[in-house]
Design an enzyme around this catalytic site. Structure first.
Site, mmCIF file in Angstrom:
data_model
loop_
_atom_site.group_PDB
_atom_site.id
_atom_site.type_symbol
_atom_site.label_atom_id
_atom_site.label_comp_id
_atom_site.label_asym_id
_atom_site.label_seq_id
_atom_site.Cartn_x
_atom_site.Cartn_y
_atom_site.Cartn_z
ATOM 1 N N ARG A 72 0.835 -1.204 0.000
ATOM 2 C CA ARG A 72 0.000 0.000 0.000
ATOM 3 C C ARG A 72 0.871 1.256 0.000
ATOM 4 O O ARG A 72 0.519 2.275 0.583
ATOM 5 C CB ARG A 72 -0.954 -0.015 1.191
ATOM 6 N N GLY A 102 -7.018 -0.546 -7.192
ATOM 7 C CA GLY A 102 -8.306 0.030 -6.865
ATOM 8 C C GLY A 102 -8.261 1.542 -6.815
ATOM 9 O O GLY A 102 -7.420 2.186 -7.456
ATOM 10 N N ASP A 127 -14.424 -5.084 -3.689
ATOM 11 C CA ASP A 127 -15.578 -4.336 -3.198
ATOM 12 C C ASP A 127 -16.559 -3.944 -4.301
ATOM 13 O O ASP A 127 -17.706 -3.594 -4.007
ATOM 14 C CB ASP A 127 -15.117 -3.057 -2.491
ATOM 15 N N ARG A 162 -28.886 -20.396 17.636
ATOM 16 C CA ARG A 162 -28.278 -19.094 17.856
ATOM 17 C C ARG A 162 -28.574 -18.146 16.696
ATOM 18 O O ARG A 162 -28.906 -18.578 15.592
ATOM 19 C CB ARG A 162 -26.758 -19.224 17.959
ATOM 20 N N ARG A 171 -15.807 -2.065 2.323
ATOM 21 C CA ARG A 171 -15.531 -0.674 2.676
ATOM 22 C C ARG A 171 -16.836 0.121 2.726
ATOM 23 O O ARG A 171 -17.716 -0.225 3.479
ATOM 24 C CB ARG A 171 -14.504 -0.051 1.714
ATOM 25 N N HIS A 271 -9.893 -11.266 5.598
ATOM 26 C CA HIS A 271 -9.060 -11.469 4.411
ATOM 27 C C HIS A 271 -9.267 -12.812 3.723
ATOM 28 O O HIS A 271 -8.756 -13.019 2.615
ATOM 29 C CB HIS A 271 -7.580 -11.294 4.785
#
Length: 341
Positions: A72, A102, A127, A162, A171, A271
Site C-alpha cells: 500500500r 483500486g 468491493d 443461535r 468498505r 481477508h
C-alpha cells in the site's frame, strides 16, 4: 516497446490473470517486452523490477494473489514522486506502465499521468465500488467465498439455535453483503448505504426466531447504525489516509442478544475473502481487461482505465473512475429487504 506492470493495494483473485492476458497479447501481437515492478508502487519508486517472459505467465490465471507482490505504498511519499519515477523508467528503458489496482492506486496513477508519465489502469477491487465499470474482477470470487462461509455458519447456528452475524468486506459500499446475503438467505442484510436502527435489526432477528429459524445477519464492514455517525474503525488509517474498517459485527452481537435474549455470535470473514483461486468469471474478466490494457498502451490512451460496460470492454478516463463510489441503489436494497425477518 517495454512495458512495466504493477499490482498495488489489497491483493485480489484475478490479478495474475490480468498479468497473463496483457503479457501474452503484448508479446504475441505487438512484440512487446515486459517487466514487473515488485510490490506495487514501492517497486516503481525504487526502480525494483523483474523480467516477465512468456514462460513466467504459464498457468498463472488460476492462481490467487499476485506473482509480483503488492503493497500500500504511496508513490508520492518515501522519496518518490514523478521525477524520481521518470528517472527510473528512463534508466530501465520502460516506455509505459500498466497499473492494476483500486481507488487509491488509480488516484495515484492519475496524479502521475497529470505529471507526464505514460500510465493506463486496470480496475481491481473485491468491493466492486468503482463507478466507471459495471463489475470488477475479484468481486465474484469474494461473494462466492463469503456465501460458502455463511452457509457453514448457518448450520452451526441452527444446531445451537443461535443468531449468527457474518461481517463481510466492502468498505463504504454493500455489494458483497447484498449478494452474499441474498445468496445465503440472510434474515437481515446491513449495508453502508442504508441507516438502520438496532431496534429494527432486533425485530428482524426476533421474527426469524419466532418462526423456528436460527436468525442470520450479514453486515458489511462499513455499515453505520442510525445511532452512529461514521463506520466502526479501531485500526487507524492506511497509507492513503483512509480508515481501516472492521469489527461492527462484534459491536452488534451483544446489542442484539440483550434486546432479543437470543444467544448471538459474530464472525468476521476478513481477508479470507481475498484468498484462493479466482472463479471462472473472474479469470475471464481479468484476462479480457489485461488484453484491453495492451490496446490502451498501443493507442496511447494515457490516463485511462479499461472498464466493463455490459459485456463489452471500454476505455474511460481516470477522472470518471474516481468521480464517485458505485453504491448499491435503493431499488436493489428494496428488492432484498422483502426477504428480511
Amino acid at each position: 516497446m517495454k512495458i512495466g506492470i504493477l499490482t498495488s493495494g489489497g491483493d485480489c483473485p484475478g490479478l495474475n490473470a490480468v498479468i497473463r492476458g496483457a503479457v501474452l497479447k503484448g508479446i504475441a501481437i505487438h512484440g512487446q517486452e515486459f517487466v514487473g515492478f515488485r510490490d506495487g508502487w514501492r517497486g516503481v519508486v525504487e526502480g525494483d523490477v523483474i523480467d516477465i517472459p512468456r514462460t513466467m505467465v504459464r498457468g498463472i490465471a488460476k492462481q490467487g494473489g499476485t506473482i509480483l507482490g503488492t503493497s500500500r505504498t504511496n508513490p508520492f511519499e518515501n522519496g518518490g514522486g514523478p521525477e524520481v519515477i521518470k528517472a527510473h523508467m528512463e534508466r530501465l528503458g520502460i516506455d509505459a506502465i500498466i497499473a492494476i489496482g483500486g481507488e487509491g492506486t488509480l488516484a495515484a496513477a492519475k496524479r502521475l499521468t497529470d505529471a507526464g508519465l505514460k500510465i493506463v489502469g486496470v480496475p481491481k477491487t473485491v468491493d466492486n465500488d468503482l463507478d466507471a465499470t459495471d463489475y470488477t474482477f475479484g468481486f465474484d470470487t469474494a461473494v462466492e467465498i463469503a456465501t460458502e462461509a455463511i452457509d457453514r455458519l448457518r448450520t452451526t447456528g441452527e444446531s445451537h439455535h443461535r443468531c449468527m452475524i457474518a461481517e463481510v468486506m466492502g468498505r463504504h459500499v454493500g455489494w458483497i453483503a447484498l449478494h452474499s446475503g441474498m445468496a445465503s438467505g440472510a434474515h437481515a442484510i446491513l449495508i453502508p448505504e442504508q441507516k438502520v436502527s438496532i431496534e429494527q435489526i432486533a425485530e428482524w432477528v426476533q421474527l426469524a426466531h419466532d418462526r423456528g429459524r436460527a436468525p442470520l445477519v450479514v453486515v458489511a464492514e462499513g455499515f453505520v447504525p442510525d445511532h452512529m455517525e461514521s463506520p466502526h474503525s479501531e485500526r487507524g488509517l492506511d497509507t492513503f489516509g483512509r480508515p481501516r474498517l472492521g469489527g461492527i459485527a462484534d459491536q452488534l452481537a451483544p446489542e442484539l442478544e440483550a434486546r432479543t435474549g437470543i444467544e448471538t455470535r459474530a464472525t468476521i470473514l476478513g481477508h479470507i475473502q481475498r484468498g484462493g483461486v479466482p472463479t471462472a468469471y473472474d479469470r475471464v474478466l481479468a484476462t479480457r481487461l489485461g488484453m484491453a490494457a495492451i490496446d490502451s498502451v498501443v493507442d496511447g490512451r494515457w490516463g485511462t482505465m479499461v472498464a466493463l460496460k455490459g459485456t463489452d470492454i471500454s476505455h474511460v478516463g481516470f477522472e470518471e473512475a474516481l468521480g464517485k463510489l458505485k453504491t448499491v441503489p435503493q431499488h436493489r436494497y428494496d428488492e432484498a429487504s422483502v426477504l428480511f425477518g
